[in-house]
Design a protein around this motif. Structure first.
Motif, PDB file in Angstrom:
ATOM      1  N   PRO A  67       0.823  -1.216   0.000  1.00 38.99           N
ATOM      2  CA  PRO A  67       0.000   0.000   0.000  1.00 38.99           C
ATOM      3  C   PRO A  67       0.853   1.260   0.000  1.00 38.99           C
ATOM      4  O   PRO A  67       2.058   1.217   0.269  1.00 38.99           O
ATOM      5  N   GLN A  68       0.223   2.383  -0.311  1.00 38.16           N
ATOM      6  CA  GLN A  68       0.885   3.684  -0.291  1.00 38.16           C
ATOM      7  C   GLN A  68      -0.022   4.685   0.420  1.00 38.16           C
ATOM      8  O   GLN A  68      -1.232   4.467   0.536  1.00 38.16           O
ATOM      9  N   ASP A  69       0.569   5.792   0.853  1.00 39.77           N
ATOM     10  CA  ASP A  69      -0.209   6.839   1.501  1.00 39.77           C
ATOM     11  C   ASP A  69      -1.233   7.383   0.507  1.00 39.77           C
ATOM     12  O   ASP A  69      -0.860   7.889  -0.555  1.00 39.77           O
ATOM     13  N   PRO A  70      -2.544   7.290   0.817  1.00 37.61           N
ATOM     14  CA  PRO A  70      -3.565   7.731  -0.139  1.00 37.61           C
ATOM     15  C   PRO A  70      -3.545   9.231  -0.417  1.00 37.61           C
ATOM     16  O   PRO A  70      -4.103   9.669  -1.422  1.00 37.61           O
ATOM     17  N   VAL A  71      -2.887  10.001   0.435  1.00 35.36           N
ATOM     18  CA  VAL A  71      -2.793  11.436   0.184  1.00 35.36           C
ATOM     19  C   VAL A  71      -1.910  11.697  -1.037  1.00 35.36           C
ATOM     20  O   VAL A  71      -2.233  12.518  -1.903  1.00 35.36           O
ATOM     21  N   PHE A  72      -0.799  10.995  -1.114  1.00 35.79           N
ATOM     22  CA  PHE A  72       0.142  11.205  -2.209  1.00 35.79           C
ATOM     23  C   PHE A  72       0.036  10.151  -3.304  1.00 35.79           C
ATOM     24  O   PHE A  72       0.641  10.291  -4.369  1.00 35.79           O
ATOM     25  N   HIS A  73      -0.720   9.089  -3.027  1.00 35.89           N
ATOM     26  CA  HIS A  73      -0.872   8.007  -4.009  1.00 35.89           C
ATOM     27  C   HIS A  73      -2.300   7.478  -3.966  1.00 35.89           C
ATOM     28  O   HIS A  73      -2.540   6.325  -3.594  1.00 35.89           O
ATOM     29  N   ALA A  74      -3.233   8.321  -4.374  1.00 37.42           N
ATOM     30  CA  ALA A  74      -4.637   7.900  -4.373  1.00 37.42           C
ATOM     31  C   ALA A  74      -4.910   6.815  -5.403  1.00 37.42           C
ATOM     32  O   ALA A  74      -5.980   6.193  -5.382  1.00 37.42           O
TER      33      ALA A  74
ATOM     34  N   GLY B 179      -2.390   5.502  11.225  1.00 30.90           N
ATOM     35  CA  GLY B 179      -2.699   4.824   9.979  1.00 30.90           C
ATOM     36  C   GLY B 179      -2.016   5.403   8.755  1.00 30.90           C
ATOM     37  O   GLY B 179      -2.276   4.958   7.631  1.00 30.90           O
ATOM     38  N   ARG B 180      -1.119   6.381   8.945  1.00 34.38           N
ATOM     39  CA  ARG B 180      -0.405   6.968   7.809  1.00 34.38           C
ATOM     40  C   ARG B 180       0.699   6.024   7.347  1.00 34.38           C
ATOM     41  O   ARG B 180       1.434   5.453   8.157  1.00 34.38           O
ATOM     42  N   ILE B 181       0.805   5.873   6.045  1.00 33.62           N
ATOM     43  CA  ILE B 181       1.770   4.951   5.444  1.00 33.62           C
ATOM     44  C   ILE B 181       2.980   5.727   4.939  1.00 33.62           C
ATOM     45  O   ILE B 181       2.842   6.776   4.317  1.00 33.62           O
ATOM     46  N   SER B 182       4.159   5.195   5.225  1.00 33.33           N
ATOM     47  CA  SER B 182       5.389   5.799   4.697  1.00 33.33           C
ATOM     48  C   SER B 182       6.366   4.687   4.336  1.00 33.33           C
ATOM     49  O   SER B 182       6.244   3.550   4.811  1.00 33.33           O
TER      50      SER B 182
ATOM     51  N   ILE C 119      -1.910   9.875  -8.504  1.00 35.65           N
ATOM     52  CA  ILE C 119      -3.022  10.779  -8.225  1.00 35.65           C
ATOM     53  C   ILE C 119      -2.737  11.440  -6.884  1.00 35.65           C
ATOM     54  O   ILE C 119      -2.740  10.776  -5.835  1.00 35.65           O
ATOM     55  N   CYS C 120      -2.432  12.730  -6.923  1.00 39.07           N
ATOM     56  CA  CYS C 120      -2.062  13.435  -5.703  1.00 39.07           C
ATOM     57  C   CYS C 120      -2.248  14.935  -5.917  1.00 39.07           C
ATOM     58  O   CYS C 120      -2.331  15.397  -7.056  1.00 39.07           O
ATOM     59  N   PRO C 121      -2.311  15.695  -4.835  1.00 40.57           N
ATOM     60  CA  PRO C 121      -2.417  17.144  -4.978  1.00 40.57           C
ATOM     61  C   PRO C 121      -1.081  17.760  -5.378  1.00 40.57           C
ATOM     62  O   PRO C 121      -0.023  17.138  -5.236  1.00 40.57           O
ATOM     63  N   ASP C 122      -1.130  18.979  -5.910  1.00 43.20           N
ATOM     64  CA  ASP C 122       0.064  19.800  -6.123  1.00 43.20           C
ATOM     65  C   ASP C 122       1.011  19.257  -7.193  1.00 43.20           C
ATOM     66  O   ASP C 122       2.218  19.523  -7.157  1.00 43.20           O
ATOM     67  N   VAL C 123       0.491  18.473  -8.147  1.00 40.05           N
ATOM     68  CA  VAL C 123       1.343  17.968  -9.225  1.00 40.05           C
ATOM     69  C   VAL C 123       1.975  19.120  -9.998  1.00 40.05           C
ATOM     70  O   VAL C 123       3.165  19.084 -10.345  1.00 40.05           O
TER      71      VAL C 123
END
Length: 383
Positions: A38-45, A98-101, A181-185
């Motif tokens: 898995p990846q952090d959904p904030v930076f890897h939706a 629950g944050r993934i790094s 899929i992430c913000p600020d691309v």
């Protein structure tokens, strides 16, 4: 096991070419774990690491600069993109919220890729070009956004230019940020373009940034506050060849062939002089070898420092000592194919088992050009 020739055949020439994803997974079995990492959904939706990897590779192929690369350059950047997150599976952490790094996945990924490509028989220089891209693939995101090591963008660009082809790094970074899929691309793409423009200004987009001398470069990359165009005065000192490489890689033979008249400082010789087995009282052996090196450095005499020097940290101790005495240091990294290495080790007089030798691979960091005045990456031949 796949050969380098088979791996290179996976590389598409242009955007319209298909990627054989099943073959990619067969060539690099560690990527199978990316499917469930898995990846952090904030930076890897977009989801798991394998989904992201496929998106990155597709974005790379869509980049108009990709088709204009030479075949070897396409191989290098394609395989770097395919393997850029290969170590996320082994570095994943989930905090109490629950944050993934995946801290350190770039550095660990470079090591994982090195071992896979080494076993496949990839050419040394091209393998290291791939691994170096993986190791620094996120640097263009942050060089202008923030300075994580307290370094200026100019220093970062100059240093990176000695490690990688910055044009290929820009292609990889653009694909990496677009392939998610992430913000600020948009802002990240601006940072990547700023790095590219600075590299053009510095004249180092495709070649290392020029320095007034090798001495200037060595001191600059160690933190000296000076301009790359300033030529430092050099006092005459020792000329030291620092050997690096796994045991049984052929270092003794290479030294005998290329520097037969020079004194040799060797941890193995120090062990033998003290009557120690491999791994026994390493501190005493190291102390004896360093004392011999100091004596030669004080005398300004040329010599060879013959040791494994596998990690940058261990090499750094030897190189720093030499530089403290004003010596000029040439790093020579020597390696052999895995079957050759193990055969040699079995047939030589040593207390080091093949199992112990292979356990050293997790510390194998091939030298970078920024570590000394000169660097050679060599592959020894079967005797």
């Amino acid at each position: 096991m796949w050969s380098w020739k088979q791996m290179a055949a996976l590389v598409p020439h242009a955007a319209g070419d298909d990627v054989d994803w099943a073959a990619c997974l067969q060539a690099f079995p560690q990527l199978e774990l990316a499917r469930t990492t898995p990846q952090d959904p904030v930076f890897h939706a977009e989801g798991d690491v394998w989904t992201h990897t496929q998106m990155v590779v597709r974005e790379l192929l869509e980049d108009g600069d990709y088709a204009r690369l030479a075949p070897a350059e396409r191989e290098t950047v394609f395989l770097a993109a395919l393997l850029h997150d290969v170590a996320k599976c082994s570095t994943t952490q989930v905090d109490d919220h629950g944050r993934i790094s995946q801290p350190g996945h770039s550095r660990k990924g470079a090591l994982d890729a090195r071992l896979m490509l080494w076993e496949a028989g990839a050419p040394v220089a091209q393998r290291e070009a791939i691994c170096r891209l993986i190791a620094v693939h996120q640097m263009p995101f942050f060089a202008f956004a923030d300075s994580r090591r307290g370094l200026s963008p100019e220093f970062i660009v100059r240093e990176l230019s000695w490690q990688v082809d910055l044009h290929l790094l820009v292609l990889l970074a653009r694909a990496d940020i677009r392939g998610r899929i992430c913000p600020d691309v948009g802002n990240v793409l601006v940072n990547i373009e700023l790095l590219r423009e600075l590299a053009l200004e510095e004249g180092c987009l495709r070649t290392p940034r020029r320095f007034a001398s090798a001495e200037t470069a060595v001191r600059y990359f160690r933190g000296a506050e000076l301009h790359p165009d300033y030529a430092l005065h050099e006092e005459p000192g020792s000329q030291v060849v620092v050997m690096c490489g796994l045991p049984a890689s052929g270092k003794n033979t290479w030294v005998a062939q290329h520097h037969p008249g020079l004194p040799v400082v060797s941890f193995d010789d120090a062990r033998a002089e003290l009557g120690l087995r491999h791994g026994q009282n390493e501190g005493a052996a190291a102390h004896l070898a360093v004392d011999k090196a100091r004596a030669l450095l004080r005398a300004g005499a040329p010599f060879v420092w013959n040791a494994t020097h596998l990690s940058r940290q261990m090499r750094g101790k030897s190189v720093d000592l030499c530089l403290a005495y004003g010596a000029r240091v040439q790093l020579v990294h020597l390696e052999a194919a895995k079957p050759v290495l193990l055969e040699r080790n079995r047939n030589r007089d040593t207390t080091l088992s093949n199992a112990a030798l292979l356990s050293m691979l997790h510390r194998w960091e091939v030298p970078l050009p920024t570590e000394a005045h000169g660097l050679q990456l060599l592959a020894s031949e079967r005797p």
